[in-house]
Design a protein around this motif. Structure first.
Motif, mmCIF file in Angstrom:
data_model
loop_
_atom_site.group_PDB
_atom_site.id
_atom_site.type_symbol
_atom_site.label_atom_id
_atom_site.label_comp_id
_atom_site.label_asym_id
_atom_site.label_seq_id
_atom_site.Cartn_x
_atom_site.Cartn_y
_atom_site.Cartn_z
ATOM 1 N N UNK A 10 0.172 5.190 -8.014
ATOM 2 C CA UNK A 10 0.843 4.295 -8.060
ATOM 3 C C UNK A 10 0.450 3.392 -9.012
ATOM 4 N N UNK A 11 -0.768 3.142 -9.008
ATOM 5 C CA UNK A 11 -1.393 2.088 -9.980
ATOM 6 C C UNK A 11 -1.094 2.580 -11.503
ATOM 7 N N UNK A 44 -1.787 -3.178 -5.369
ATOM 8 C CA UNK A 44 -1.964 -2.279 -4.490
ATOM 9 C C UNK A 44 -3.211 -2.365 -3.644
ATOM 10 N N UNK A 45 -2.795 -2.184 -2.386
ATOM 11 C CA UNK A 45 -4.010 -2.576 -1.197
ATOM 12 C C UNK A 45 -4.539 -1.097 -1.265
ATOM 13 N N UNK A 66 1.007 -1.253 0.074
ATOM 14 C CA UNK A 66 -0.023 0.047 0.076
ATOM 15 C C UNK A 66 0.938 1.437 -0.074
ATOM 16 N N UNK A 67 1.975 1.102 -0.478
ATOM 17 C CA UNK A 67 3.086 2.188 -0.454
ATOM 18 C C UNK A 67 3.439 2.591 -1.856
ATOM 19 N N UNK A 68 3.746 3.944 -2.167
ATOM 20 C CA UNK A 68 4.214 4.520 -3.227
ATOM 21 C C UNK A 68 5.830 4.301 -3.617
ATOM 22 N N UNK A 69 6.410 3.727 -2.445
ATOM 23 C CA UNK A 69 7.943 3.528 -2.615
ATOM 24 C C UNK A 69 8.246 2.567 -3.535
ATOM 25 N N UNK A 70 7.275 1.797 -3.843
ATOM 26 C CA UNK A 70 7.490 0.619 -4.926
ATOM 27 C C UNK A 70 7.788 1.253 -6.321
#
Length: 370
Positions: free
Chosen positions: A231-232, A205-206, A181-185
Motif C-alpha cells: 500500500x505504501x 500507514x501503521x 493499517x488497511x489496504x482498502x485506502x
C-alpha cells in the motif's frame, strides 16, 4: 458477582491468566465489563471440564451512530491536530492493544469483544460534514482521520462512509491527514491523488510487525504486514505523500523489529516515519495482559516488566509529554534507536505540511472575519 475494581489486576503486577481460548479472527479473549458498570461477571471452573472452551464466535454487527456532528475537537497538547473525524465507533481489526477500546464503555458495552464486533457507523457523516465546514463560523484547519478507530476497517468496503467524507473534503479543497493499517485506502487513490496535487493530503500507514504469526493474533483482521508495505508503494506511485507509523512499539515483543520495519518502509517509498510506545489506558491493560498470557505465556511477565519500566512502574502513564514516548532507560534506548534509523534512512524530514489556504466553502457561505 462482585464490584468492578479497575486497578485490581494491576496492583499485584501479575499477568492475569486467560479464561478462554481466542475465537478465530478475534483478539480479545473476554468481554469484560467497562469501568462504568456497577457489576461484573467472572468465569469460574465448576469442575465439569469446560472451563477452557473457546469464546463463542461472534458475528460483526453494525448499528447507526446518530451523532449530530462529525468533527471532534482536540485539546491534548501532545497530539499534532485540532480536528478529527471518526467514521466508525469500534473497530473490526480487533487490535488487542488499541487505546480506543475504552470508548466502548461510554456506550455501555465491553471494550473487549464488543469493541471488535459491535460497530457503530455514521452513514450521514458526509452531509453533516458539509453542513459544518460550510457554516459561516467555520475556520478551516486540517482534519485528521484514523486517530481513534481505523477509517478503512473491513466494513468500509460496503458502507463507504470514509469515501463520502473524502469526497466532501476534496470538493471543498479541505486539508486532510489519514492514518490506517488497511489496504482498502487504495480504492480512494483517485480522490487522494487529486488532493495531493494541491498539497491537501498526507497518509501514514501503521505497521506494527513484519512477523505474520504475531500480526495474525495481535491484529487479526487488519491487513497483513506485506500488504501494508505494498500500500505504501501504491500510494507513493500515485504521488500521495506517505509515511509509516510504527505503533505501538512493545518492549520485548516487537521492538527488535524497529529498524527492519523502517528499512522496509523506506524501500517501499515511505518519506517519513513516527512511532508510539505501547499505551495501556483503562480496560486495555487487563485485556492486553489476558491476551499476552494466552499467546506468549513464557515471556508475558518479562514483557509487562519492560512495559512498566517505561511507565514509571505502572501499566500506563497518561501524562502529556510522556504517554506517547514513555520514560526511563528502556524508552530512551528505543527513542535513540528510532532517531538513528530514521536519520540513516532519510525518514526524518517529515511529510509536507498540508495547505489550508485552498479551502473553498460552498457558494453563499460566509467565513468568519475573526
Amino acid at each position: 458477582m462482585k464490584k468492578f475494581a479497575q486497578n485490581a489486576a494491576h496492583a499485584a503486577h501479575a499477568v492475569p491468566a486467560a479464561t478462554h481460548q481466542p475465537a478465530k479472527g478475534r483478539a480479545a479473549l473476554s468481554n469484560r465489563e467497562g469501568r462504568f458498570e456497577s457489576l461484573s461477571r467472572e468465569a469460574e471452573d465448576d469442575g465439569w471440564g469446560d472451563f477452557d472452551l473457546p469464546v463463542a464466535a461472534r458475528r460483526t454487527t453494525v448499528h447507526v451512530d446518530a451523532s449530530r456532528t462529525v468533527i471532534s475537537r482536540n485539546e491534548s497538547p501532545d497530539i499534532p491536530f485540532n480536528q478529527s473525524i471518526n467514521p466508525y465507533r469500534g473497530c473490526e481489526h480487533g487490535c488487542i492493544y488499541c487505546y480506543a477500546r475504552p470508548t466502548h464503555a461510554y456506550l455501555g458495552l465491553s471494550p473487549g469483544l464488543d469493541f471488535e464486533t459491535k460497530l457503530f457507523a455514521k452513514p450521514d457523516a458526509a452531509q453533516l460534514l458539509s453542513d459544518e465546514i460550510n457554516h459561516a463560523d467555520y475556520r478551516c484547519e486540517t482534519i485528521a482521520m484514523g486517530t481513534n478507530t481505523d477509517p478503512y476497517q473491513p466494513v468500509e468496503r460496503q458502507m463507504k462512509v470514509t469515501r463520502g467524507i473524502i469526497e466532501v473534503l476534496a470538493r471543498h479543497r479541505h486539508p486532510l491527514t489519514i492514518t490506517t493499517k488497511s489496504g482498502i485506502i487504495e480504492r480512494d487513490i483517485d480522490l487522494l491523488a487529486d488532493m495531493a496535487a494541491d498539497n491537501l493530503v498526507s497518509v501514514y500507514i501503521s505497521i506494527t510487525t513484519l512477523n505474520n504469526e504475531l500480526a495474525r493474533c495481535m491484529e487479526p483482521r487488519a491487513a497483513a504486514p506485506q500488504r501494508r508495505l505494498k500500500t505504501v508503494e501504491r500510494l507513493r506511485a500515485a504521488g500521495i505523500p506517505t509515511g509509516v507509523l510504527v505503533a505501538p512499539v512493545i518492549p520485548a515483543l516487537n521492538d527488535s523489529e524497529l529498524e527492519t520495519i523502517l528499512q522496509r518502509a523506506a524501500a517501499a517509498g515511505a518519506q517519513s516515519a513516527g512511532y508510539i510506545l505501547l499505551r495501556l489506558p483503562g480496560e486495555v491493560s487487563a485485556l492486553f495482559q489476558e491476551w499476552l498470557g494466552e499467546q506468549y505465556p513464557l515471556k508475558a511477565a518479562h514483557v509487562m516488566s519492560m512495559v512498566r519500566a517505561t511507565r514509571g512502574g505502572r501499566d500506563n502513564d497518561p501524562n502529556f509529554g510522556a504517554r506517547m514516548r514513555g520514560q526511563g532507560e528502556v524508552a530512551h534506548l528505543i527513542r535513540q534507536r528510532f532517531n538513528i534509523a530514521v536519520k540513516r534512512l532519510g525518514l526524518n524530514r517529515g511529510l509536507p505540511k498540508v495547505d489550508a489556504t485552498r479551502f473553498r466553502p460552498a457558494r453563499g457561505a460566509q467565513t468568519s472575519l475573526l
